[in-house]
Design a protein around this motif. Structure first.
Motif, PDB file in Angstrom:
ATOM      1  N   ASP A   1     -30.228 -77.481-108.191  1.00 45.60           N
ATOM      2  CA  ASP A   1     -29.304 -77.536-109.313  1.00 45.60           C
ATOM      3  C   ASP A   1     -29.597 -78.781-110.149  1.00 45.60           C
ATOM      4  O   ASP A   1     -30.029 -79.824-109.630  1.00 45.60           O
ATOM      5  CB  ASP A   1     -27.859 -77.571-108.795  1.00 45.60           C
ATOM      6  N   LYS A   2     -29.341 -78.663-111.442  1.00 47.85           N
ATOM      7  CA  LYS A   2     -29.618 -79.779-112.355  1.00 47.85           C
ATOM      8  C   LYS A   2     -28.843 -81.034-111.986  1.00 47.85           C
ATOM      9  O   LYS A   2     -29.216 -82.141-112.386  1.00 47.85           O
ATOM     10  CB  LYS A   2     -29.298 -79.369-113.780  1.00 47.85           C
ATOM     11  N   ALA A   3     -27.761 -80.852-111.217  1.00 48.44           N
ATOM     12  CA  ALA A   3     -26.944 -82.009-110.831  1.00 48.44           C
ATOM     13  C   ALA A   3     -27.757 -83.032-110.059  1.00 48.44           C
ATOM     14  O   ALA A   3     -27.545 -84.250-110.194  1.00 48.44           O
ATOM     15  CB  ALA A   3     -25.756 -81.541-109.984  1.00 48.44           C
TER      16      ALA A   3
ATOM     17  N   GLY B   1     -28.778 -94.412-112.612  1.00 53.51           N
ATOM     18  CA  GLY B   1     -28.241 -95.159-113.744  1.00 53.51           C
ATOM     19  C   GLY B   1     -27.185 -94.373-114.490  1.00 53.51           C
ATOM     20  O   GLY B   1     -26.125 -94.907-114.849  1.00 53.51           O
ATOM     21  N   GLU B   2     -27.471 -93.085-114.708  1.00 50.51           N
ATOM     22  CA  GLU B   2     -26.511 -92.222-115.396  1.00 50.51           C
ATOM     23  C   GLU B   2     -25.260 -92.009-114.540  1.00 50.51           C
ATOM     24  O   GLU B   2     -24.135 -91.982-115.063  1.00 50.51           O
ATOM     25  CB  GLU B   2     -27.158 -90.879-115.722  1.00 50.51           C
ATOM     26  N   ILE B   3     -25.460 -91.873-113.230  1.00 51.34           N
ATOM     27  CA  ILE B   3     -24.327 -91.687-112.326  1.00 51.34           C
ATOM     28  C   ILE B   3     -23.425 -92.911-112.353  1.00 51.34           C
ATOM     29  O   ILE B   3     -22.193 -92.803-112.442  1.00 51.34           O
ATOM     30  CB  ILE B   3     -24.817 -91.419-110.884  1.00 51.34           C
ATOM     31  N   LEU B   4     -24.031 -94.102-112.263  1.00 54.60           N
ATOM     32  CA  LEU B   4     -23.240 -95.330-112.281  1.00 54.60           C
ATOM     33  C   LEU B   4     -22.490 -95.487-113.597  1.00 54.60           C
ATOM     34  O   LEU B   4     -21.321 -95.897-113.619  1.00 54.60           O
ATOM     35  CB  LEU B   4     -24.143 -96.537-112.035  1.00 54.60           C
ATOM     36  N   SER B   5     -23.149 -95.158-114.710  1.00 54.53           N
ATOM     37  CA  SER B   5     -22.500 -95.259-116.022  1.00 54.53           C
ATOM     38  C   SER B   5     -21.304 -94.312-116.104  1.00 54.53           C
ATOM     39  O   SER B   5     -20.240 -94.665-116.635  1.00 54.53           O
ATOM     40  CB  SER B   5     -23.503 -94.930-117.133  1.00 54.53           C
TER      41      SER B   5
ATOM     42  N   ASP C   1     -28.137 -91.036 -99.750  1.00 54.53           N
ATOM     43  CA  ASP C   1     -27.024 -90.168 -99.343  1.00 54.53           C
ATOM     44  C   ASP C   1     -25.842 -90.301-100.300  1.00 54.53           C
ATOM     45  O   ASP C   1     -25.232 -89.302-100.684  1.00 54.53           O
ATOM     46  CB  ASP C   1     -26.579 -90.519 -97.914  1.00 54.53           C
ATOM     47  N   ASN C   2     -25.529 -91.548-100.680  1.00 58.85           N
ATOM     48  CA  ASN C   2     -24.410 -91.765-101.597  1.00 58.85           C
ATOM     49  C   ASN C   2     -24.732 -91.258-103.000  1.00 58.85           C
ATOM     50  O   ASN C   2     -23.845 -90.754-103.690  1.00 58.85           O
ATOM     51  CB  ASN C   2     -24.042 -93.250-101.636  1.00 58.85           C
ATOM     52  N   LEU C   3     -25.994 -91.370-103.410  1.00 58.43           N
ATOM     53  CA  LEU C   3     -26.388 -90.864-104.724  1.00 58.43           C
ATOM     54  C   LEU C   3     -26.231 -89.348-104.782  1.00 58.43           C
ATOM     55  O   LEU C   3     -25.666 -88.813-105.737  1.00 58.43           O
ATOM     56  CB  LEU C   3     -27.833 -91.248-105.019  1.00 58.43           C
ATOM     57  N   GLU C   4     -26.712 -88.656-103.754  1.00 57.94           N
ATOM     58  CA  GLU C   4     -26.638 -87.195-103.741  1.00 57.94           C
ATOM     59  C   GLU C   4     -25.182 -86.720-103.764  1.00 57.94           C
ATOM     60  O   GLU C   4     -24.847 -85.743-104.444  1.00 57.94           O
ATOM     61  CB  GLU C   4     -27.349 -86.651-102.504  1.00 57.94           C
ATOM     62  N   PHE C   5     -24.328 -87.427-103.030  1.00 63.38           N
ATOM     63  CA  PHE C   5     -22.925 -87.007-103.006  1.00 63.38           C
ATOM     64  C   PHE C   5     -22.255 -87.241-104.360  1.00 63.38           C
ATOM     65  O   PHE C   5     -21.470 -86.408-104.828  1.00 63.38           O
ATOM     66  CB  PHE C   5     -22.172 -87.745-101.902  1.00 63.38           C
ATOM     67  N   LEU C   6     -22.575 -88.364-105.009  1.00 60.69           N
ATOM     68  CA  LEU C   6     -22.010 -88.636-106.335  1.00 60.69           C
ATOM     69  C   LEU C   6     -22.580 -87.666-107.370  1.00 60.69           C
ATOM     70  O   LEU C   6     -21.874 -87.268-108.312  1.00 60.69           O
ATOM     71  CB  LEU C   6     -22.298 -90.084-106.742  1.00 60.69           C
ATOM     72  N   GLN C   7     -23.855 -87.276-107.220  1.00 61.07           N
ATOM     73  CA  GLN C   7     -24.444 -86.279-108.121  1.00 61.07           C
ATOM     74  C   GLN C   7     -23.695 -84.956-108.003  1.00 61.07           C
ATOM     75  O   GLN C   7     -23.366 -84.317-109.006  1.00 61.07           O
ATOM     76  CB  GLN C   7     -25.928 -86.076-107.778  1.00 61.07           C
ATOM     77  N   TRP C   8     -23.437 -84.576-106.760  1.00 57.37           N
ATOM     78  CA  TRP C   8     -22.693 -83.333-106.537  1.00 57.37           C
ATOM     79  C   TRP C   8     -21.278 -83.441-107.118  1.00 57.37           C
ATOM     80  O   TRP C   8     -20.782 -82.501-107.748  1.00 57.37           O
ATOM     81  CB  TRP C   8     -22.606 -83.036-105.042  1.00 57.37           C
ATOM     82  N   LEU C   9     -20.648 -84.590-106.920  1.00 60.03           N
ATOM     83  CA  LEU C   9     -19.274 -84.778-107.382  1.00 60.03           C
ATOM     84  C   LEU C   9     -19.194 -84.749-108.910  1.00 60.03           C
ATOM     85  O   LEU C   9     -18.239 -84.211-109.477  1.00 60.03           O
ATOM     86  CB  LEU C   9     -18.714 -86.095-106.840  1.00 60.03           C
TER      87      LEU C   9
ATOM     88  N   ARG D   1     -21.197 -83.069-110.829  1.00 61.73           N
ATOM     89  CA  ARG D   1     -21.370 -81.651-111.177  1.00 61.73           C
ATOM     90  C   ARG D   1     -20.052 -80.896-110.991  1.00 61.73           C
ATOM     91  O   ARG D   1     -19.690 -80.061-111.815  1.00 61.73           O
ATOM     92  CB  ARG D   1     -22.464 -81.037-110.286  1.00 61.73           C
ATOM     93  N   TYR D   2     -19.347 -81.226-109.922  1.00 59.02           N
ATOM     94  CA  TYR D   2     -18.071 -80.551-109.671  1.00 59.02           C
ATOM     95  C   TYR D   2     -17.048 -80.925-110.741  1.00 59.02           C
ATOM     96  O   TYR D   2     -16.354 -80.052-111.288  1.00 59.02           O
ATOM     97  CB  TYR D   2     -17.532 -80.914-108.288  1.00 59.02           C
ATOM     98  N   CYS D   3     -16.906 -82.215-111.031  1.00 63.74           N
ATOM     99  CA  CYS D   3     -15.928 -82.669-112.035  1.00 63.74           C
ATOM    100  C   CYS D   3     -16.220 -82.055-113.400  1.00 63.74           C
ATOM    101  O   CYS D   3     -15.299 -81.632-114.107  1.00 63.74           O
ATOM    102  CB  CYS D   3     -15.937 -84.195-112.124  1.00 63.74           C
ATOM    103  N   ASP D   4     -17.506 -81.979-113.761  1.00 64.41           N
ATOM    104  CA  ASP D   4     -17.878 -81.378-115.043  1.00 64.41           C
ATOM    105  C   ASP D   4     -17.526 -79.898-115.086  1.00 64.41           C
ATOM    106  O   ASP D   4     -17.171 -79.359-116.141  1.00 64.41           O
ATOM    107  CB  ASP D   4     -19.374 -81.562-115.300  1.00 64.41           C
ATOM    108  N   SER D   5     -17.627 -79.234-113.913  1.00 63.47           N
ATOM    109  CA  SER D   5     -17.290 -77.806-113.866  1.00 63.47           C
ATOM    110  C   SER D   5     -15.795 -77.576-114.014  1.00 63.47           C
ATOM    111  O   SER D   5     -15.369 -76.506-114.430  1.00 63.47           O
ATOM    112  CB  SER D   5     -17.791 -77.197-112.549  1.00 63.47           C
ATOM    113  N   VAL D   6     -14.997 -78.591-113.667  1.00 62.52           N
ATOM    114  CA  VAL D   6     -13.535 -78.461-113.768  1.00 62.52           C
ATOM    115  C   VAL D   6     -13.041 -78.806-115.164  1.00 62.52           C
ATOM    116  O   VAL D   6     -12.252 -78.078-115.761  1.00 62.52           O
ATOM    117  CB  VAL D   6     -12.835 -79.355-112.718  1.00 62.52           C
TER     118      VAL D   6
END
Length: 282
Positions: free
Chosen positions: A14-16, A22-26, A107-115, A117-122
């Motif tokens: 998935d694109k997430a 850097g984008e995740i932290l921002s 591990d923390n990056l992947e979880f934040l990437q997933w999160l 993606r989830y928040c954007d879907s909501v």
């Protein structure tokens, strides 16, 4: 709820998962008005709890979320809150708590990437302007701080009642401001002491596990030997022999305290045909 049910379907391609740190932290810093420099700074689980609080207002009990969590125990409590929210939303995402609390960047990056993606879907990627992250965090801190002094005062009162000689010391401790330099030093010393105790207990547990594993391997080894002997004694051409009967007497002895060797010897020696096999061989 529909977004929650579909959340687990985000695959690794998935694109997430192609969003950089850097984008995740921002995104995290802008959304929650924080100043994280590394993704592993979100390892405590508090950030993840508040991100869900942002897209599902009122669903996360923010007064229970500990933004000052430093030990793995406190971090795990945050993830328990997060898991409860996942269950309410029927999100099938597996939270790998043991990896996340270690502060591993990937591990923390992947979880934040997933999160993300989830928040954007909501919320469609649109920030909720009515959500005040600082106020939500401060409310949680205030509720925890109101509960904290009550426990502390009861503890101090119990200490004063337990010994008349410690009355002066108890009064002095009750006047220490935890926000003062002395209070911070006391907190740091206590935390270091507890961490040292946890480390020692963890090492003892690890040693016990190794000892148990070795004992089980040794048990299985000797059991397999005894089983081989039992199978050999069950052969038709051997089972009637006095020696075989003596061995079975030892194998099937029910009393673990007394040795069955004397009885086995008696069975062998009193048998008139004990040497019949050797005589035939000669």
């Amino acid at each position: 709820m529909a977004a929650g049910a579909a959340a687990a379907s985000f695959g690794l391609m998935d694109k997430a998962y192609f969003v950089g740190r850097g984008e995740i932290l921002s995104w995290v810093n802008a959304t929650l008005q924080l100043s994280l420099n590394k993704v592993e700074e979100a390892a405590s689980g508090a950030v993840q709890c508040q991100l869900l609080d942002m897209v599902h207002p009122g669903l996360v009990p923010m007064h229970k979320v500990n933004f000052d969590a430093k030990t793995e125990y406190d971090m795990i409590q945050n993830y328990k809150i997060l898991q409860d929210v996942f269950n309410k939303l029927r999100i099938g995402k597996n939270i790998e708590v043991n990896k996340l609390v270690k502060g591993r960047p990937l591990d923390n990056l992947e979880f934040l990437q997933w999160l993300k993606r989830y928040c954007d879907s909501v919320n469609g990627g649109i920030m909720n302007e009515n959500y005040n992250p600082v106020e939500r965090r401060s409310k949680g801190c205030k509720e925890r701080s109101h509960k904290g002094p009550n426990k502390s005062s009861k503890s101090l009162q119990a200490n004063r009642l337990s010994s008349a000689n410690s009355a002066d010391g108890g009064a002095l401790n009750s006047n220490i401001d935890l926000a003062s330099p002395i209070g911070k030093v006391c907190n740091a010393v206590n935390e270091e002491h507890y961490m040292e105790q946890i480390q020692q207990l963890s090492e003892k547990i690890a040693d016990l596990k190794v000892s148990v594993d070795n004992t089980e391997k040794e048990r299985d080894f000797y059991f397999s030997k005894l089983r081989d002997i039992e199978i050999l004694c069950q052969r038709p051409e051997l089972e009637h022999l006095p020696m075989t009967k003596g061995i079975r007497k030892i194998l099937y002895a029910a009393d673990a305290k007394d040795s069955s060797l004397p009885e086995a010897n008696e069975i062998i020696t009193r048998s008139p045909g004990m040497f019949s096999v050797s005589d035939e061989a000669e």
